[in-house]
Design an enzyme around this catalytic site. Structure first.
Site, PDB file in Angstrom:
ATOM      1  N   HIS A 224       3.138  -1.405  -9.522  1.00  0.00           N
ATOM      2  CA  HIS A 224       1.668  -1.274  -9.469  1.00  0.00           C
ATOM      3  C   HIS A 224       1.015  -1.524 -10.828  1.00  0.00           C
ATOM      4  CE1 HIS A 224       1.557   0.063  -5.388  1.00  0.00           C
ATOM      5  NE2 HIS A 224       2.165   1.203  -5.602  1.00  0.00           N
TER       6      HIS A 224
ATOM      7  N   ASP B  36       8.758  -2.459  -1.152  1.00  0.00           N
ATOM      8  CA  ASP B  36       8.118  -1.142  -1.258  1.00  0.00           C
ATOM      9  C   ASP B  36       6.940  -1.140  -0.279  1.00  0.00           C
ATOM     10  OD1 ASP B  36       7.737   1.273  -3.535  1.00  0.00           O
ATOM     11  OD2 ASP B  36       5.904   0.704  -2.479  1.00  0.00           O
TER      12      ASP B  36
ATOM     13  N   ASP C 181       9.896   3.697   0.575  1.00  0.00           N
ATOM     14  CA  ASP C 181       8.815   4.484   1.155  1.00  0.00           C
ATOM     15  C   ASP C 181       8.307   3.918   2.479  1.00  0.00           C
ATOM     16  OD1 ASP C 181       7.944   2.409  -0.444  1.00  0.00           O
ATOM     17  OD2 ASP C 181       6.721   3.668  -1.762  1.00  0.00           O
TER      18      ASP C 181
END
Ligand code: ZN
Length: 369
Positions: free
Chosen positions: A143, A180, A268
């Site tokens: 990120h 992810d 996740d």
């Protein structure tokens, strides 16, 4: 020649302070007895623990002494102004330097170690010293944009590693696959206007960051067509993820012909993750890894590096990671997944799976794949 596993005890010591999930304590949110930031050491530490207990780590080339990324390494991706601000806040005791980007004293040095693990893993595979590798980097990186850390990410680990390998002339053309569950906005931002790095992100639509990751974002200038976003609908599980791989990811990689593939490997999208609403299992992560390993074997002499990103279930991430790393290394050692059997009834219905597959087919058509 083997599978390398890059880790460092200090990455488990990175601390984001006391949160309730992703919400700072205060007001009506009571402090937790233990630090409650969702991104905590346990998911990562317990993955390595499980590998030690099953014996999987004994089959890998374990490397715990990789150097921290140097300032020169970091400057290939981040401006000096950001590095100076991060270092100053770290020296002053830590704090929050972006949206959901907290750290404590010494956080700068630990983040440089985390980036160094990724850098060393990519370097070892690029030079042929290892067949493939896994970097247990923490804090994560996908990120973090050059000047905009966020989402637990303080340095752009994968971009730093790729740029170091490119600077040494060991790779020219790299593909990054980000599975992810959140959008890989940082990696996208670094390479958005370039055609020498293909970035592909599979993520839950509108999760985090809320406003990025659209399918229409294909890159800019020379990079036009070299960024692929596949925003998947909440509820996607094993079948949808495998369909996305076979229908979109593998054809896109085959057309691009990279020298190396790097995976932003978050867990996740699992069925029990607190920060997303997907339904993948440990078996899914094993099969995703097997698919990308087979693709790397076909396209780039098997040159493949998995870099740990998100995944926030303390109990389940270890099993997801174990399945991925067993597939990466070709090990026969497995860690039986009791949650898979317990939660089979939670998988999407055949009708919903068909709907999800159709939505992926529609996106593939939009991408001309
Ligand atoms: Zn994530």
């Amino acid at each position: 020649m083997a599978t390398g596993f890059f880790w460092n005890e200090q990455c488990f010591w990175h601390s984001g302070g006391n949160y309730a999930g992703t919400v700072p304590i205060g007001g009506l949110m009571q402090p937790l007895s233990a630090g409650g930031l969702t991104e905590n050491p346990e998911t990562k530490r317990r993955l390595k623990n499980l590998m030690d207990v099953t014996g999987l780590s004994h089959e890998l080339d374990m490397r715990s002494t990789a150097s921290a990324a140097t300032r020169q390494d970091l400057l290939r991706v981040h401006p000096a102004s950001y590095l100076d601000a991060f270092k100053a806040l770290s020296d002053a005791g830590g704090g929050e330097i972006g949206h959901h980007a907290p750290f404590s004293q010494g956080g700068y040095e630990i983040a440089a170690i985390s980036a160094g693990l990724t850098l060393a893993a990519i370097d070892a595979v690029a030079t042929g010293a290892l067949d493939n590798a896994y970097a247990l980097s923490r804090p994560p990186g996908h990120h973090c944009e050059p000047e905009n850390p966020q989402g637990f990410c303080l340095l752009a680990n994968i971009a730093i590693g790729i740029e170091a390998a490119r600077a040494k002339g060991n790779v020219k053309r790299v593909a990054v696959l980000d599975w992810d569950v959140h959008h890989g906005n940082g990696t996208e931002a670094v390479f958005y206007d370039r055609d020498d790095v293909l970035t592909i992100s599979l993520h839950q639509e509108g999760n985090y960051p809320a406003t990025s990751g659209a399918i229409a974002d294909r890159g800019a200038g020379k990079g036009e067509g070299y960024n692929i976003n596949l925003p998947l609908l909440a509820g996607s599980g094993h079948t949808a993820y495998m369909h996305a791989m076979n229908r979109v990811v593998v054809p896109a990689l085959t057309a691009y012909k990279p020298d190396m593939i790097v995976v932003a490997c978050g867990y996740d999208a699992s069925m029990v993750d607190p920060l997303a609403r997907m339904q993948c299992t440990a078996e899914t992560f094993g099969m995703l890894t097997q698919t990308i390993k087979d693709t790397a074997a076909n396209l780039c002499d098997g040159k493949l590096v998995l870099v740990h990103e998100g995944g926030y279930s303390e109990t389940y991430v270890p099993f997801c990671g174990h399945a991925a790393i067993a597939a990466l290394s070709g090990s026969a050692i497995s860690a039986p997944d009791s949650l898979h059997d317990a939660f089979q009834h939670r998988q999407p219905s055949p009708a919903f799976d068909a709907f999800l597959r159709q939505s992926i087919d529609d996106m593939a058509a939009q991408l001309s794949l």
